[in-house]
Motif scaffolding. Structure first.
Motif, PDB file in Angstrom:
ATOM      1  N   MET A  46       2.605  -2.275  -9.122  1.00  0.00           N
ATOM      2  CA  MET A  46       1.163  -2.046  -9.027  1.00  0.00           C
ATOM      3  C   MET A  46       0.835  -0.606  -9.441  1.00  0.00           C
ATOM      4  O   MET A  46      -0.120  -0.350 -10.170  1.00  0.00           O
ATOM      5  CB  MET A  46       0.725  -2.283  -7.583  1.00  0.00           C
ATOM      6  CG  MET A  46      -0.528  -3.086  -7.458  1.00  0.00           C
ATOM      7  SD  MET A  46      -0.663  -3.727  -5.789  1.00  0.00           S
ATOM      8  CE  MET A  46      -1.482  -2.396  -4.977  1.00  0.00           C
ATOM      9  N   ALA A  47       1.674   0.342  -8.977  1.00  0.00           N
ATOM     10  CA  ALA A  47       1.451   1.752  -9.325  1.00  0.00           C
ATOM     11  C   ALA A  47       1.620   1.966 -10.824  1.00  0.00           C
ATOM     12  O   ALA A  47       0.986   2.842 -11.411  1.00  0.00           O
ATOM     13  CB  ALA A  47       2.425   2.636  -8.552  1.00  0.00           C
ATOM     14  N   ALA A  91      -5.105  -1.984  -5.637  1.00  0.00           N
ATOM     15  CA  ALA A  91      -4.730  -1.120  -4.513  1.00  0.00           C
ATOM     16  C   ALA A  91      -5.905  -0.981  -3.540  1.00  0.00           C
ATOM     17  O   ALA A  91      -5.710  -0.936  -2.316  1.00  0.00           O
ATOM     18  CB  ALA A  91      -4.298   0.249  -5.027  1.00  0.00           C
ATOM     19  N   GLY A  99      -3.777  -2.095 -11.529  1.00  0.00           N
ATOM     20  CA  GLY A  99      -3.066  -1.777 -10.292  1.00  0.00           C
ATOM     21  C   GLY A  99      -3.948  -0.993  -9.338  1.00  0.00           C
ATOM     22  O   GLY A  99      -3.964  -1.247  -8.131  1.00  0.00           O
ATOM     23  N   GLN A 100      -4.708  -0.037  -9.889  1.00  0.00           N
ATOM     24  CA  GLN A 100      -5.574   0.790  -9.024  1.00  0.00           C
ATOM     25  C   GLN A 100      -6.638  -0.061  -8.340  1.00  0.00           C
ATOM     26  O   GLN A 100      -6.957   0.123  -7.167  1.00  0.00           O
ATOM     27  CB  GLN A 100      -6.258   1.861  -9.867  1.00  0.00           C
ATOM     28  CG  GLN A 100      -5.360   3.054 -10.144  1.00  0.00           C
ATOM     29  CD  GLN A 100      -5.941   3.958 -11.217  1.00  0.00           C
ATOM     30  OE1 GLN A 100      -7.104   3.821 -11.598  1.00  0.00           O
ATOM     31  NE2 GLN A 100      -5.117   4.855 -11.723  1.00  0.00           N
ATOM     32  N   CYS A 155       2.929   1.731  -3.309  1.00  0.00           N
ATOM     33  CA  CYS A 155       2.002   2.010  -4.413  1.00  0.00           C
ATOM     34  C   CYS A 155       1.503   3.448  -4.322  1.00  0.00           C
ATOM     35  O   CYS A 155       1.431   4.159  -5.325  1.00  0.00           O
ATOM     36  CB  CYS A 155       0.838   1.027  -4.336  1.00  0.00           C
ATOM     37  SG  CYS A 155      -0.383   1.292  -5.594  1.00  0.00           S
ATOM     38  N   CYS A 189       0.859  -1.207   0.000  1.00  0.00           N
ATOM     39  CA  CYS A 189       0.000   0.000   0.000  1.00  0.00           C
ATOM     40  C   CYS A 189       0.885   1.243   0.000  1.00  0.00           C
ATOM     41  O   CYS A 189       0.643   2.201  -0.743  1.00  0.00           O
ATOM     42  CB  CYS A 189      -0.883   0.053   1.239  1.00  0.00           C
ATOM     43  SG  CYS A 189      -2.131  -1.198   1.291  1.00  0.00           S
ATOM     44  N   ASN A 220       4.180   6.046  -5.412  1.00  0.00           N
ATOM     45  CA  ASN A 220       4.124   6.162  -6.867  1.00  0.00           C
ATOM     46  C   ASN A 220       5.319   6.913  -7.459  1.00  0.00           C
ATOM     47  O   ASN A 220       5.183   7.649  -8.413  1.00  0.00           O
ATOM     48  CB  ASN A 220       2.795   6.878  -7.222  1.00  0.00           C
ATOM     49  CG  ASN A 220       2.465   6.716  -8.679  1.00  0.00           C
ATOM     50  OD1 ASN A 220       3.120   5.949  -9.392  1.00  0.00           O
ATOM     51  ND2 ASN A 220       1.467   7.450  -9.143  1.00  0.00           N
ATOM     52  N   GLY A 242       4.782  -3.257  -5.078  1.00  0.00           N
ATOM     53  CA  GLY A 242       4.043  -1.994  -4.938  1.00  0.00           C
ATOM     54  C   GLY A 242       4.326  -1.050  -6.088  1.00  0.00           C
ATOM     55  O   GLY A 242       3.403  -0.418  -6.634  1.00  0.00           O
TER      56      GLY A 242
END
Ligand code: ASP
Length: 431
Positions: free
Chosen positions: A178-179, A189, A185-186, A84, A81, A87, A175
């Motif tokens: 994912m970003a 998240a 990815g969103q 991500c 978390c 970012n 992470g």
């Protein structure tokens, strides 16, 4: 709200004191002669076996295991978390650099302080101890092995064995990816954030059970603790306690004030529950869920920073342990009448600082690292056996210092990244 939280600290303290008293009662008054058998239907048990090896042992172990159970999911989920939401891989690199530098600096200060004060007090001079003790040393990993070992070939295995540095590396890469993964990815998240909430709820439940867990842990420990050892090694014991206190109540507040301009008193006040957890469990790792909860919920550090700095600190930052190593080095050198040169002291400083990287925050690990330090400067490793008898109590105290250091550096890094909510920090009800 505040009265409920205050009650928790009080309840933990009461659990601790009762645990110590009950443990001492068993140690002093229930001997083999006075112990009686109780009939449990199918089998008979002595009172001591029923309470100490039964009830208290089971209760204490379940408590510590439950804390440890949360560590891997909590670190993985909150760090994913955190990275991500950051970012920004440049920012992650900067964070890493800042925290590692601060962790290493505070550890170096801790050892330097320990070596200076121990030399001033000379705890080993005149100590009448037999030096025919024995202790097995373990080989130190090479620096290259430590760096390579941070990268997991199998993340599931890293999680299964609780290899914290490997989990940190995998979570950060996960992470960041994912970003970068756009919509997929969103969506993920959102799930990770929800998972994080659920795991933090579990931490909250365990914290409420802490008084009972702490009671069981301390009752069992104090039933077996040889307090006479403390008297024999009094000068070593109290020198070490004094340096730990100076580091926690002087070095940390000064660094904290210098870098954050916030009140170190508030910081220390908000640390008390976490320090009690660390004291009772003797494990920075097991205390990690509580440390994370404290720095984010009570001190206002953003999760994107804390989820990185806290697990990293629990793994590589051990100021209290470093202090023990500094004092123990001077103590053993004096007991064996070995003169240490300035370059030996520098070697101690370097080895102890580096040895703390990659060593997990679990009970007693400090002594294993101490063997590496002794080998480096040519002190007899078997000398460690001389201080074994008092190490359990000291381990508890230095673990409390270790986690305070993790929280302090987290606040400093968060403040420097403008990710420390002053309102939460100054809010007395968030205690
Ligand atoms: N018990 C310590 C910790 O977990 C490590 C040690 O000094 O043995 O931080």
């Amino acid at each position: 709200m505040s009265s409920i939280k205050l009650n928790l600290t009080m309840r933990i303290l009461i659990g601790m004191i009762l645990g110590i008293l009950v443990g001492r009662f068993f140690s002093l008054f229930v001997s083999e002669q006075t112990d009686t058998l109780i009939n449990l239907g199918l089998f008979e048990l002595s009172i001591k076996a029923f309470f100490i090896d039964g009830l208290f042992h089971i209760g204490g172990q379940i408590f510590v295991i439950s804390l440890k159970m949360l560590v891997v999911p909590l670190v993985f989920v909150s760090l994913v978390c955190g990275t991500c939401s950051l970012n920004d891989s440049a920012k992650i690199g900067r964070l890493g650099l800042k925290s590692v530098a601060l962790y290493l600096c505070t550890t170096a200060i801790a050892i330097a302080l320990a070596l200076s004060i121990a030399n001033l007090i000379s705890p080993g001079e005149g100590a009448a101890l037999s030096t025919d003790a024995s202790f097995e040393a373990q080989a130190a990993p090479s620096f290259a092995d430590v760096i390579i070992g941070m990268f997991p070939s199998n993340p599931i295995q890293a999680m299964a064995t609780g290899n914290m540095l490997q989990i940190i590396v995998f979570s950060i890469i996960f992470g960041i990816s994912m970003a970068m993964a756009g919509e997929a990815g969103q969506k993920l998240a959102i799930t990770f954030n929800q998972l994080n909430e659920v795991i933090l709820k579990m931490v909250g439940i365990l914290m409420n059970l802490a008084p009972y867990g702490v009671f069981c842990l301390l009752a069992k420990l104090f039933a077996f603790l040889e307090l006479s050892e403390v008297l024999k090694l009094g000068k070593y014991f109290f020198t070490l306690l004094a340096v730990l206190a100076i580091h926690a109540f002087l070095t940390y507040p000064i660094i904290f004030k210098l870098f954050t301009r916030l009140s170190p008193i508030t910081f220390l006040t908000k640390m008390k529950d976490t320090a009690l957890f660390a004291f009772s469990t003797s494990s920075s790792n097991a205390t990690m869920p509580v440390t994370l909860n404290t720095v984010t919920k009570k001190m206002g550090a953003d999760n994107s920073i804390a989820s990185f700095t806290v697990p990293l600190g629990a793994t590589i930052n051990m100021d209290g342990t470093a202090i023990m190593q500094g004092v123990a080095t001077v103590f053993i050198a004096q007991v064996y009448a070995i003169d240490l040169s300035m370059s030996d002291y520098l070697a101690v400083l370097l080895t102890a600082t580096l040895a703390s990287i990659g060593t997990a925050g679990v009970p007693g690990v400090g002594l294993i690292m101490l063997a590496m330090v002794f080998q480096q400067v040519g002190l007899p490793v078997e000398g460690i056996a001389l201080i074994l008898g008092v190490d359990r109590l000291l381990d508890m105290t230095r673990t409390a210092v270790n986690v305070t250091g993790d929280a302090m550096v987290t606040c400093v890094v968060a403040k420097s990244e403008k990710a420390l909510d002053k309102k939460v920090f100054n809010d007395a009800s968030a205690c």
